[in-house]
Scaffold this motif. Structure first.
Motif, PDB file in Angstrom:
ATOM      1  N   VAL A  17      21.888  81.178  65.165  1.00  0.00           N
ATOM      2  CA  VAL A  17      21.958  79.999  66.408  1.00  0.00           C
ATOM      3  C   VAL A  17      22.860  79.239  65.544  1.00  0.00           C
ATOM      4  O   VAL A  17      23.017  78.258  66.690  1.00  0.00           O
ATOM      5  N   SER A  18      22.376  78.980  64.540  1.00  0.00           N
ATOM      6  CA  SER A  18      23.537  77.221  63.821  1.00  0.00           C
ATOM      7  C   SER A  18      25.112  77.645  64.054  1.00  0.00           C
ATOM      8  O   SER A  18      25.725  77.416  64.841  1.00  0.00           O
ATOM      9  N   ASN A  19      25.695  78.572  63.871  1.00  0.00           N
ATOM     10  CA  ASN A  19      26.662  80.044  63.972  1.00  0.00           C
ATOM     11  C   ASN A  19      27.080  79.386  65.734  1.00  0.00           C
ATOM     12  O   ASN A  19      27.963  78.594  66.077  1.00  0.00           O
ATOM     13  N   VAL A  20      26.846  80.365  66.540  1.00  0.00           N
ATOM     14  CA  VAL A  20      26.778  79.770  68.152  1.00  0.00           C
ATOM     15  C   VAL A  20      26.716  78.843  68.504  1.00  0.00           C
ATOM     16  O   VAL A  20      26.991  77.792  68.794  1.00  0.00           O
ATOM     17  N   ARG A  21      25.881  77.242  67.805  1.00  0.00           N
ATOM     18  CA  ARG A  21      25.272  76.167  67.966  1.00  0.00           C
ATOM     19  C   ARG A  21      26.731  75.371  68.056  1.00  0.00           C
ATOM     20  O   ARG A  21      27.756  74.716  68.885  1.00  0.00           O
ATOM     21  N   SER A  22      27.159  75.423  66.314  1.00  0.00           N
ATOM     22  CA  SER A  22      28.396  75.020  66.362  1.00  0.00           C
ATOM     23  C   SER A  22      29.776  75.286  67.036  1.00  0.00           C
ATOM     24  O   SER A  22      30.631  74.339  67.211  1.00  0.00           O
ATOM     25  N   ALA A  23      29.709  76.738  67.075  1.00  0.00           N
ATOM     26  CA  ALA A  23      30.824  76.962  67.830  1.00  0.00           C
ATOM     27  C   ALA A  23      31.204  76.499  69.348  1.00  0.00           C
ATOM     28  O   ALA A  23      31.864  75.953  70.007  1.00  0.00           O
ATOM     29  N   TRP A  29      31.879  72.486  74.381  1.00  0.00           N
ATOM     30  CA  TRP A  29      31.021  73.287  76.088  1.00  0.00           C
ATOM     31  C   TRP A  29      29.915  72.863  75.715  1.00  0.00           C
ATOM     32  O   TRP A  29      28.991  72.859  76.527  1.00  0.00           O
ATOM     33  N   ALA A  30      28.684  72.506  74.675  1.00  0.00           N
ATOM     34  CA  ALA A  30      27.710  71.576  74.286  1.00  0.00           C
ATOM     35  C   ALA A  30      28.380  70.417  73.288  1.00  0.00           C
ATOM     36  O   ALA A  30      28.496  70.434  72.825  1.00  0.00           O
ATOM     37  N   LYS A  31      26.986  69.370  74.168  1.00  0.00           N
ATOM     38  CA  LYS A  31      26.473  68.277  72.682  1.00  0.00           C
ATOM     39  C   LYS A  31      25.118  68.329  71.873  1.00  0.00           C
ATOM     40  O   LYS A  31      24.408  69.127  72.762  1.00  0.00           O
ATOM     41  N   VAL A  32      25.113  67.605  70.835  1.00  0.00           N
ATOM     42  CA  VAL A  32      23.946  67.724  70.383  1.00  0.00           C
ATOM     43  C   VAL A  32      23.131  65.856  70.741  1.00  0.00           C
ATOM     44  O   VAL A  32      24.124  65.345  69.683  1.00  0.00           O
ATOM     45  N   ASP A  33      22.117  65.786  70.849  1.00  0.00           N
ATOM     46  CA  ASP A  33      21.584  64.352  71.138  1.00  0.00           C
ATOM     47  C   ASP A  33      20.021  64.353  70.170  1.00  0.00           C
ATOM     48  O   ASP A  33      19.573  65.705  70.194  1.00  0.00           O
ATOM     49  N   ASP A  34      19.992  62.960  70.419  1.00  0.00           N
ATOM     50  CA  ASP A  34      17.827  63.306  69.966  1.00  0.00           C
ATOM     51  C   ASP A  34      17.190  64.427  70.669  1.00  0.00           C
ATOM     52  O   ASP A  34      16.463  64.912  70.207  1.00  0.00           O
ATOM     53  N   LEU A  39      24.109  71.665  77.357  1.00  0.00           N
ATOM     54  CA  LEU A  39      25.658  72.279  77.758  1.00  0.00           C
ATOM     55  C   LEU A  39      26.363  71.681  78.903  1.00  0.00           C
ATOM     56  O   LEU A  39      25.703  70.703  79.382  1.00  0.00           O
ATOM     57  N   THR A  40      27.591  71.115  77.964  1.00  0.00           N
ATOM     58  CA  THR A  40      28.091  70.451  78.836  1.00  0.00           C
ATOM     59  C   THR A  40      29.528  71.082  79.680  1.00  0.00           C
ATOM     60  O   THR A  40      29.758  70.368  81.232  1.00  0.00           O
ATOM     61  N   ALA A  41      29.933  71.952  79.501  1.00  0.00           N
ATOM     62  CA  ALA A  41      31.609  72.807  80.592  1.00  0.00           C
ATOM     63  C   ALA A  41      30.188  73.811  80.922  1.00  0.00           C
ATOM     64  O   ALA A  41      30.506  74.990  79.789  1.00  0.00           O
ATOM     65  N   PRO A  42      29.304  74.473  81.558  1.00  0.00           N
ATOM     66  CA  PRO A  42      28.748  75.546  81.534  1.00  0.00           C
ATOM     67  C   PRO A  42      29.775  77.055  82.394  1.00  0.00           C
ATOM     68  O   PRO A  42      30.102  78.161  81.347  1.00  0.00           O
ATOM     69  N   ASP A  43      30.634  76.038  82.915  1.00  0.00           N
ATOM     70  CA  ASP A  43      31.455  76.925  83.839  1.00  0.00           C
ATOM     71  C   ASP A  43      32.535  77.683  82.739  1.00  0.00           C
ATOM     72  O   ASP A  43      33.103  79.000  82.964  1.00  0.00           O
ATOM     73  N   GLU A 185      28.846  81.968  92.656  1.00  0.00           N
ATOM     74  CA  GLU A 185      28.891  80.996  93.636  1.00  0.00           C
ATOM     75  C   GLU A 185      27.066  81.047  94.000  1.00  0.00           C
ATOM     76  O   GLU A 185      26.696  79.848  94.407  1.00  0.00           O
ATOM     77  N   GLN A 186      26.736  82.067  94.641  1.00  0.00           N
ATOM     78  CA  GLN A 186      24.860  81.734  94.807  1.00  0.00           C
ATOM     79  C   GLN A 186      24.427  81.304  94.230  1.00  0.00           C
ATOM     80  O   GLN A 186      22.871  80.117  94.476  1.00  0.00           O
ATOM     81  N   LEU A 187      24.200  81.840  92.662  1.00  0.00           N
ATOM     82  CA  LEU A 187      23.337  81.659  91.674  1.00  0.00           C
ATOM     83  C   LEU A 187      23.470  81.460  90.477  1.00  0.00           C
ATOM     84  O   LEU A 187      22.944  80.560  90.184  1.00  0.00           O
ATOM     85  N   LEU A 188      25.006  80.642  90.205  1.00  0.00           N
ATOM     86  CA  LEU A 188      25.028  80.330  89.260  1.00  0.00           C
ATOM     87  C   LEU A 188      26.051  79.242  89.328  1.00  0.00           C
ATOM     88  O   LEU A 188      27.410  79.385  88.724  1.00  0.00           O
ATOM     89  N   LYS A 189      25.351  77.911  89.779  1.00  0.00           N
ATOM     90  CA  LYS A 189      25.496  76.684  89.624  1.00  0.00           C
ATOM     91  C   LYS A 189      24.778  75.982  88.970  1.00  0.00           C
ATOM     92  O   LYS A 189      23.821  76.147  89.343  1.00  0.00           O
ATOM     93  N   TRP A 190      25.828  74.814  88.428  1.00  0.00           N
ATOM     94  CA  TRP A 190      24.967  74.023  87.106  1.00  0.00           C
ATOM     95  C   TRP A 190      25.266  72.375  87.494  1.00  0.00           C
ATOM     96  O   TRP A 190      24.731  71.657  86.552  1.00  0.00           O
ATOM     97  N   HIS A 191      25.977  72.053  88.126  1.00  0.00           N
ATOM     98  CA  HIS A 191      25.789  71.246  88.676  1.00  0.00           C
ATOM     99  C   HIS A 191      24.954  70.477  89.770  1.00  0.00           C
ATOM    100  O   HIS A 191      24.066  70.582  90.444  1.00  0.00           O
TER     101      HIS A 191
END
Length: 191
Positions: A17-23, A29-34, A39-43, A185-191
């Motif tokens: 989990v830590s390695n994936v988080r770091s990658a 593609w992701a940020k960590v906050d409180d 994910l910031t760039a899921p596409d 297009e139908q199911l994998l939108k994150w906006h």
């Protein structure tokens, strides 16, 4: 969701989990906050996953069933929802896409199944081994955790998740890739 919760939910170690988080953070593609990891760039992540995806490894076998049409669908739904098979088998690839985001109909039904439920599926679906003219492909995954990706849709047999289905379709020919993009297009939108 904390690290421990994520490790337990995904059935991997805290180190993984830590390695994936770091990658994810290193690739922006992701940020960590409180509140945790977001994910910031899921596409971009899905594009990279698609480009490096290898089909599920496992034993592949080909079968023929005399069942077809509505009888096939009803028998398939019943067979995959039996107490012994529930959670141990699901439709994959184009077969799953038919229920998630119909676009392209395949001539082959693709099933992911745990080897332990194969005898019951063979009997229920009236499957006969086939070297040619097969209409059912069964994949017995090396990693049974893939079967946890099962999604329930009212009135449908259990299917692989939209992400797994998208990745499987993306490995097919041009028409399969078109079906993958339709599903995305139908199911994998994150906006």
């Amino acid at each position: 969701m904390g690290w421990l919760d994520l490790a337990e939910a995904s059935d991997v170690s805290l180190g993984h989990v830590s390695n994936v988080r770091s990658a994810l953070r290193d690739r922006e593609w992701a940020k960590v906050d409180d509140e945790g990891l977001h994910l910031t760039a899921p596409d971009a992540l899905l594009d990279a996953w698609r480009d490096s995806y290898e089909p599920v490894r496992g034993k592949r076998s080909f079968w023929y069933s005399i069942l077809h049409g509505r009888q096939w669908e009803e028998t398939l739904r019943a067979a995959l929802d039996r107490p012994h098979t529930a959670g141990h088998a699901m439709l994959g690839g184009l077969s799953a896409a038919q229920w998630l985001a119909p676009y392209l109909r395949g001539n082959m039904t693709t099933l992911y199944a745990d080897p332990a439920v194969m005898p019951e599926l063979i009997e229920a679906l009236k499957l006969k081994p086939s070297k040619s003219g097969a209409n059912v492909e069964v994949i017995e995954p090396d990693d049974p955790a893939i079967l946890k990706e099962r999604v329930e849709i009212p009135g449908a047999p259990p299917v692989s998740s939209p992400v797994l289905t998208y990745l499987d379709l993306s490995r097919l020919d041009d028409r399969g890739r078109e079906a993958a993009e339709h599903l995305r297009e139908q199911l994998l939108k994150w906006h």
